[in-house]
Design a protein around this motif. Structure first.
Motif, PDB file in Angstrom:
ATOM      1  N   UNK A  35      67.368  63.693  20.458  1.00  0.00           N
ATOM      2  CA  UNK A  35      66.065  64.295  20.710  1.00  0.00           C
ATOM      3  C   UNK A  35      65.027  63.229  21.033  1.00  0.00           C
ATOM      4  N   UNK A  36      63.993  63.674  21.727  1.00  0.00           N
ATOM      5  CA  UNK A  36      62.847  62.828  22.051  1.00  0.00           C
ATOM      6  C   UNK A  36      61.616  63.717  22.086  1.00  0.00           C
ATOM      7  N   UNK A  37      60.441  63.112  21.840  1.00  0.00           N
ATOM      8  CA  UNK A  37      59.205  63.897  21.893  1.00  0.00           C
ATOM      9  C   UNK A  37      58.801  64.209  23.325  1.00  0.00           C
ATOM     10  N   UNK A  38      59.087  63.292  24.240  1.00  0.00           N
ATOM     11  CA  UNK A  38      58.670  63.444  25.630  1.00  0.00           C
ATOM     12  C   UNK A  38      59.732  62.917  26.573  1.00  0.00           C
ATOM     13  N   UNK A  39      59.355  62.498  27.770  1.00  0.00           N
ATOM     14  CA  UNK A  39      60.335  61.973  28.723  1.00  0.00           C
ATOM     15  C   UNK A  39      61.130  60.821  28.122  1.00  0.00           C
ATOM     16  N   UNK A  41      63.819  58.651  29.965  1.00  0.00           N
ATOM     17  CA  UNK A  41      64.711  58.279  31.071  1.00  0.00           C
ATOM     18  C   UNK A  41      65.840  57.355  30.648  1.00  0.00           C
ATOM     19  N   UNK A  42      65.582  56.418  29.745  1.00  0.00           N
ATOM     20  CA  UNK A  42      66.650  55.506  29.326  1.00  0.00           C
ATOM     21  C   UNK A  42      67.744  56.258  28.578  1.00  0.00           C
ATOM     22  N   UNK A  43      67.360  57.215  27.773  1.00  0.00           N
ATOM     23  CA  UNK A  43      68.330  58.028  27.038  1.00  0.00           C
ATOM     24  C   UNK A  43      69.159  58.875  27.988  1.00  0.00           C
ATOM     25  N   UNK A  44      68.494  59.502  28.936  1.00  0.00           N
ATOM     26  CA  UNK A  44      69.188  60.380  29.868  1.00  0.00           C
ATOM     27  C   UNK A  44      70.076  59.604  30.840  1.00  0.00           C
ATOM     28  N   UNK A  45      69.834  58.296  30.988  1.00  0.00           N
ATOM     29  CA  UNK A  45      70.628  57.474  31.910  1.00  0.00           C
ATOM     30  C   UNK A  45      71.884  56.898  31.255  1.00  0.00           C
TER      31      UNK A  45
END
Length: 227
Positions: A35-39, A41-45
């Motif tokens: 989970x993340x509070x907002x965007x 990108x590093x996690x999604x990559x």
């Protein structure tokens, strides 16, 4: 690496230690929901990629909505990483009251409320893991400094022990983790170890603790931290 068939819910994984833990657990073959509070990108990559969902742990309604969306799922590990260190260097009597209370909310109150919400979804033999710190040790506080942060982590430790006592008949354990002094945005460039060293160590400790009950307070090497 062979599939572990284990699932981790990592809360607060957009950067720093949370991102590092997501990377390590994925590399070890775990299924990861991060989970993340907002965007993020590093996690999604990351490759392989975790499932990513949005939640602010200080928002009870958002946490309740996340639980509804994940109804029926079970996690071997629920690891709440999220934390803040606002005005950490300011002595509590000299600092802003609202800021100190926000540190307490995010570092102590919200992690335990999140754990309470997701306790029914922790698998038998699993763990609720809360990111603490050696600074939360009352016994080791001989030099002061970082007062509001220390107090918030000491409060987290106390609330975690109460959480474990309240759920003592549940089939999971509770683990408070000290990650070491790590070179992150919070830890600063002079810290002792890098994110990879800390997160590889914490993941190994978590895997060894699976199946154990009670409440333990350990560092990233597996050593017990004094309360």
């Amino acid at each position: 690496m062979a599939k572990q068939n284990r699932t981790a819910l990592l809360v607060g994984a957009s950067r720093g230690l949370g991102l590092g833990l997501a990377r390590v657990f994925l590399a070890r073959g775990w299924d990861v929901l991060a989970t993340a509070r907002g965007p993020a990108p590093a996690l999604e990559a990351l490759d392989p990629a975790p499932r990513v969902m949005r939640v602010d742990i200080d928002d009870d309604a958002a946490v309740a909505d996340l639980r509804r969306r994940l109804a029926g799922e079970r996690f071997d590990v629920v690891f709440v990483v999220a934390g803040v260190a606002h005005d950490a260097q300011v002595p509590v009597p000299l600092g802003d009251r609202a800021t100190a209370l926000k540190v307490y909310e995010t570092n102590a109150l919200s992690p335990v409320r999140f754990a309470e919400a997701f306790a029914p979804q922790v698998a038998a033999g699993g763990l609720v893991v809360l990111m603490s710190s050696v600074l939360g040790s009352v016994a080791l506080n001989e030099g002061g400094t970082w007062e509001s942060y220390r107090a918030s982590k000491a409060a987290l430790n106390t609330l975690a022990r109460s959480f474990e006592a309240r759920h003592r008949e549940a089939p999971f354990g509770v683990l408070l983790m000290h990650p070491g002094w790590v070179r992150t945005e919070m830890g600063g460039p002079e810290a002792d170890i890098d994110v990879a060293t800390s997160t590889e160590g914490m993941a190994s400790v978590v895997e060894r603790q699976l199946g154990r009950r009670g409440c333990a307070y350990l560092d990233y090497t597996g050593e017990t931290v004094p309360w």
